[in-house]
Every structure is written in C-alpha cells, then in structure tokens.
Design a protein around this motif. Structure first.
Motif, short mmCIF file in Angstrom:
data_model
loop_
_atom_site.label_atom_id
_atom_site.label_comp_id
_atom_site.label_asym_id
_atom_site.label_seq_id
_atom_site.Cartn_x
_atom_site.Cartn_y
_atom_site.Cartn_z
N ASP A 85 0.86 -1.18 0.00
CA ASP A 85 0.00 0.00 0.00
C ASP A 85 0.90 1.23 0.00
OD1 ASP A 85 0.90 0.41 2.69
OD2 ASP A 85 -0.74 -0.86 3.42
N CYS A 86 0.29 2.41 0.16
CA CYS A 86 1.09 3.63 0.09
C CYS A 86 1.70 4.02 1.43
CB CYS A 86 0.25 4.76 -0.49
SG CYS A 86 -0.02 4.55 -2.27
N SER A 87 1.61 3.12 2.42
CA SER A 87 2.35 3.29 3.67
C SER A 87 3.58 2.40 3.69
CB SER A 87 1.46 2.94 4.88
OG SER A 87 0.38 3.84 4.97
N SER A 88 3.41 1.14 3.22
CA SER A 88 4.52 0.18 3.27
C SER A 88 5.22 0.00 1.93
CB SER A 88 4.00 -1.18 3.73
OG SER A 88 3.04 -1.71 2.82
N GLY A 89 4.62 0.51 0.83
CA GLY A 89 5.20 0.31 -0.49
C GLY A 89 4.84 -1.05 -1.05
N GLY A 90 5.61 -1.51 -2.02
CA GLY A 90 5.34 -2.80 -2.65
C GLY A 90 5.53 -2.73 -4.15
N GLU A 91 5.19 -3.83 -4.83
CA GLU A 91 5.27 -3.88 -6.29
C GLU A 91 3.91 -3.59 -6.88
OE1 GLU A 91 8.04 -6.47 -4.17
OE2 GLU A 91 5.86 -6.62 -4.36
N THR A 92 3.88 -2.84 -7.99
CA THR A 92 2.62 -2.53 -8.65
C THR A 92 2.76 -2.76 -10.15
OG1 THR A 92 2.22 -0.81 -6.99
CG2 THR A 92 0.81 -0.79 -8.90
N PHE A 93 1.68 -3.28 -10.74
CA PHE A 93 1.68 -3.65 -12.15
C PHE A 93 0.66 -2.82 -12.93
CE2 PHE A 93 2.86 -7.32 -9.59
CZ PHE A 93 4.06 -7.69 -10.17
N PHE A 94 1.04 -2.47 -14.16
CA PHE A 94 0.20 -1.61 -15.00
C PHE A 94 0.06 -2.21 -16.40
CE2 PHE A 94 2.03 1.01 -11.75
CZ PHE A 94 1.04 1.91 -11.41
N GLN A 95 -1.14 -2.11 -16.93
CA GLN A 95 -1.41 -2.51 -18.31
C GLN A 95 -0.90 -1.41 -19.25
OE1 GLN A 95 -3.15 -5.20 -20.04
NE2 GLN A 95 -2.20 -4.05 -21.70
N PRO A 96 -0.04 -1.75 -20.23
CA PRO A 96 0.42 -0.72 -21.16
C PRO A 96 -0.73 -0.09 -21.94
CG PRO A 96 1.83 -2.66 -21.29
CD PRO A 96 0.65 -3.04 -20.45
N VAL A 97 -0.75 1.23 -21.99
CA VAL A 97 -1.80 1.95 -22.70
C VAL A 97 -1.75 1.68 -24.21
CG1 VAL A 97 -2.45 4.29 -23.46
CG2 VAL A 97 -2.25 3.78 -21.04
N THR A 98 -0.54 1.61 -24.76
CA THR A 98 -0.42 1.44 -26.22
C THR A 98 -1.09 0.16 -26.69
OG1 THR A 98 1.81 0.55 -25.83
CG2 THR A 98 1.65 2.85 -26.51
N GLU A 99 -1.02 -0.90 -25.88
CA GLU A 99 -1.68 -2.15 -26.27
C GLU A 99 -3.19 -1.99 -26.24
OE1 GLU A 99 -1.97 -6.88 -25.01
OE2 GLU A 99 -0.92 -5.47 -23.70
N ALA A 100 -3.71 -1.35 -25.19
CA ALA A 100 -5.16 -1.14 -25.09
C ALA A 100 -5.67 -0.32 -26.28
CB ALA A 100 -5.51 -0.45 -23.78
N LEU A 101 -4.98 0.75 -26.62
CA LEU A 101 -5.40 1.60 -27.73
C LEU A 101 -5.39 0.82 -29.04
CD1 LEU A 101 -3.51 4.93 -26.92
CD2 LEU A 101 -5.92 4.39 -26.48
N SER A 102 -4.37 -0.01 -29.23
CA SER A 102 -4.27 -0.81 -30.44
C SER A 102 -5.42 -1.79 -30.56
CB SER A 102 -2.93 -1.54 -30.48
OG SER A 102 -2.83 -2.38 -31.60
N VAL A 103 -5.73 -2.48 -29.47
CA VAL A 103 -6.81 -3.46 -29.49
C VAL A 103 -8.17 -2.79 -29.74
CG1 VAL A 103 -8.12 -5.08 -28.05
CG2 VAL A 103 -5.62 -5.14 -28.04
N PHE A 104 -8.39 -1.64 -29.12
CA PHE A 104 -9.68 -0.95 -29.24
C PHE A 104 -9.79 -0.08 -30.49
CE2 PHE A 104 -9.86 -1.10 -24.36
CZ PHE A 104 -10.59 -2.29 -24.38
N GLY A 105 -8.68 0.17 -31.16
CA GLY A 105 -8.71 1.08 -32.31
C GLY A 105 -9.03 2.49 -31.88
N ALA A 106 -8.45 2.92 -30.75
CA ALA A 106 -8.73 4.25 -30.17
C ALA A 106 -7.47 5.09 -30.14
CB ALA A 106 -9.32 4.10 -28.77
N GLN A 107 -7.65 6.39 -29.91
CA GLN A 107 -6.52 7.32 -29.81
C GLN A 107 -6.72 8.20 -28.57
OE1 GLN A 107 -8.53 7.64 -32.88
NE2 GLN A 107 -7.44 5.80 -33.54
N ILE A 108 -5.61 8.64 -27.98
CA ILE A 108 -5.70 9.58 -26.87
C ILE A 108 -6.38 10.86 -27.37
CG2 ILE A 108 -4.32 11.13 -25.42
CD1 ILE A 108 -4.34 8.29 -24.38
N GLY A 109 -7.31 11.37 -26.58
CA GLY A 109 -8.00 12.59 -26.98
C GLY A 109 -9.21 12.87 -26.14
#
Length: 361
Positions: free
Chosen positions: A337-361
C-alpha cells in the motif's frame, strides 16, 4: 551460442547522430555482465528519447540485443548485448553497451519454464535488464509445498533466474484519475480517448464487464457504458460516454491542477513515472521491468504488464500511469500500500489503444 555478425555500416547511426557529450569512464554495475571503461561518446537522452533509441537498436540488432534500460542519473540508454560487434554498434548510436551472459532467447526460455511448471497464485516474474535475469517474486501467501515447488523450479534455471519475496499479497486493486462507480464498486478513470469519432475512456478490465454502466459519483446517473472488457490475460476496458459528460484529455493531479495528456508512450526500465488514482491520489516511482506476468489467483493471470515501484491501493484500479504529457499505463494490481510500499503492475496503454482502435484525446 552463435550470433549473427552485426553490420556496423547498417546500424551505426540508429536513432540519430551521436551527441557531442563525452563521458569518460562511466561504469554501470550489474551481475553477469562485462563493461568497458574506455572513453566514448554517449547521448544525453530523456527517458522517452531513450525508449525510441532502444526500439531502433532492438530492431537493428536482432538476437544480439538482450534488453535495455535507462540510467536516469547519467541520462543514458544502457543496452545489453551478447557480441562485441553489437556492442560497437550501440556505442556508435550513442548508447552505453554491456556484454552480458544471457541472451533474450535464454531468458524467454526461463520464463516459459516458469509458466509451464510454476504458475502459482501469488507469484510474478519479469525479465530484469539490469541484472540480466528473470526476477521471480513470491508474495506472502506462497508457503509450504508451493514455495518448495517454486524454489525447485527457480533453482533449476541456474543463473538465469532469482527468487525474491514480497511482504504483501498480489491482488487487483479493485474497490487516472477521477473516481468511477458501478454497482457499488469504485475504480479510477484511466485516460479519455476517441474511437470512431466518439468520446470514450479506458480503465482496468477487472473493474467490470461489458454492458455495465458507470457514473462519476456513488449512486449517480450513468455517464457511460462499458463496451469491451478484457481480463484476465489483459487488463483493460473501454467505456463509451453517454450524453454531454466532459472528457478533457488530462489527468487529475489532486492539487487543483491537471496534467494535459497529448499522446501515448511506451515504458522504459528506469523511467520516472507518476500515477493518479481515486484512493491515494498522486504518487511517483520508477519502472523496474517490462512484460511482467502476475498470477493474482483464482485463475487470473495477466501478462505483458509494466512493473513499477509506484504504490497503489484498492480503488486506484484503472487509474493513470503517465510520464509528462504521455499516457503510459492503467493500474492493474500489486502488493502493499502507500504506507509500506510494494510492487505494482500496469497494463500498457499502447496495447489497449491498439486493441480498441482508439486514440488519446
């Protein structure tokens, strides 16, 4: 192992001309790697520029490239290679070359072994370019026979893998930026996007299912409907706005201001990033690995994630990971958590945009 000879004529100026900055005797320490301390020209790069150069060199070097990372203190791209020809090509392009023991093919083989023999709930693994190993992490729930099984598999991989422990428990951070609500649950909006000319936003896939309605307040009127959700495997979802809900391309910084977002970008190991979420607001940290696999339990295995030191907590799921004005990732899960820290994982945005056929905007 045989490696193809690299053509210096073809690669020598990858990513642009060598910068005039000269750094003498720069030393980067890492296990299982040899490094030259000779004087050579190294480009001073921002993290995004280092990522661009890394992708260019990876394409040119092929199997001779064994991963790369950004050294923020030196503002340099460090590229692992398995031949001296490739090392010289990296130097000519303005990067810092390290001749390492393990090729990416060998590390990929180690990852496959882990997938086949040790996909245990509460574990994750990712290729670490700094140590030139696959780093396997077991959370506090992995114990007894399961821990012994994991230790045996990691030991069989020799110097290609290393086992570490996490004090927390890996889990999706379900209940960038602002809070979004559905059916009593809360997640965080990632980034506003445009698909087929219509406004949408992206968030984490584990937050909800296609067809679910989302509001910007608990029990409030719906502002959009989820049109696609992918989890496990991936962890991203797309929500289409209804009506005239505002949809600026920015991230809430929770200090009365917002960070404009103008583009999507790829993460680089060593990149400094920030995360915005509705539970813990804004925190920063560093990208530590790419293409991470995490087993959240109950059959929920997600691959291709960005691993970081940025903290997060339940309700931050789907929130924005960004670097300057670039959208980088969507909060998936992790430990601590934000008191003890730890490892955190994120889904890459570029992959999501590619799959959905979307653009930032």
């Amino acid at each position: 192992m045989k490696h193809r000879r690299i053509s210096r004529r073809r690669i020598g100026v990858a990513g642009g001309a060598v910068a005039a900055l000269v750094i003498a005797g720069v030393t980067f320490q890492s296990a299982n790697a040899s490094d030259s301390t000779e004087q050579f020209s190294v480009k001073a790069l921002s993290a995004p520029a280092a990522g661009t150069l890394a992708r260019s060199l990876k394409a040119d070097l092929g199997t001779a490239e064994a991963g790369s990372y950004y050294d923020a203190d030196a503002r340099a791209l460090v590229v692992n290679v398995v031949s001296e020809d490739a090392a010289q090509a990296v130097r000519e392009a303005g990067g810092k070359a390290r001749v390492v023991e393990h090729s990416l093919a060998e590390l990929t083989g180690a990852r496959k072994t882990l997938t086949d023999k040790a996909s245990i709930p509460g574990t994750s693994w990712a290729t670490d370019p700094v140590s030139n190993k696959v780093i396997v992490t077991a959370d506090r729930t992995v114990a007894g026979a399961k821990l012994a099984e994991l230790q045996k598999v990691v030991k069989s991989l020799g110097a290609k893998a290393e086992l570490k422990r996490s004090a927390g428990q890996f889990k999706p951070f379900a209940a960038g930026g602002d809070a979004i609500h559905s059916g009593g649950g809360r997640c965080s909006l990632g980034f506003n996007v445009v698909k087929d000319g219509a406004p949408h936003f992206i968030t984490a896939g584990h937050c909800g299912q296609a067809g679910s309605e989302w509001s910007d307040s608990a029990g409030g009127a719906a502002i959009g409907s989820m049109v696609d959700s992918q989890f496990p495997g991936n962890d991203f979802a797309l929500v289409k706005y209804d009506g005239d809900a505002p949809h600026p391309s920015e991230v809430n910084l929770y200090d009365g201001t917002a960070q404009p977002i103008t583009k999507a970008g790829d993460a680089t190991v060593g990149m400094q990033v920030k995360r915005s979420g509705s539970t813990t607001q804004v925190h920063d940290g560093e990208v530590t690995a790419l293409d991470a696999t995490v087993n959240y339990g109950n059959g929920d295995v997600v691959e291709g994630l960005i691993q970081t030191t940025v903290c997060a907590e339940p309700g931050d799921s789907g929130g924005s990971l960004f670097a300057g004005d670039a959208a980088i990732g969507l909060t998936s899960g992790g430990s601590g958590d934000c008191s003890s820290g730890g490892e955190t994982f994120f889904q890459p945005v570029t992959e999501a945009l590619s799959v959905f056929g979307a653009q930032i905007g």
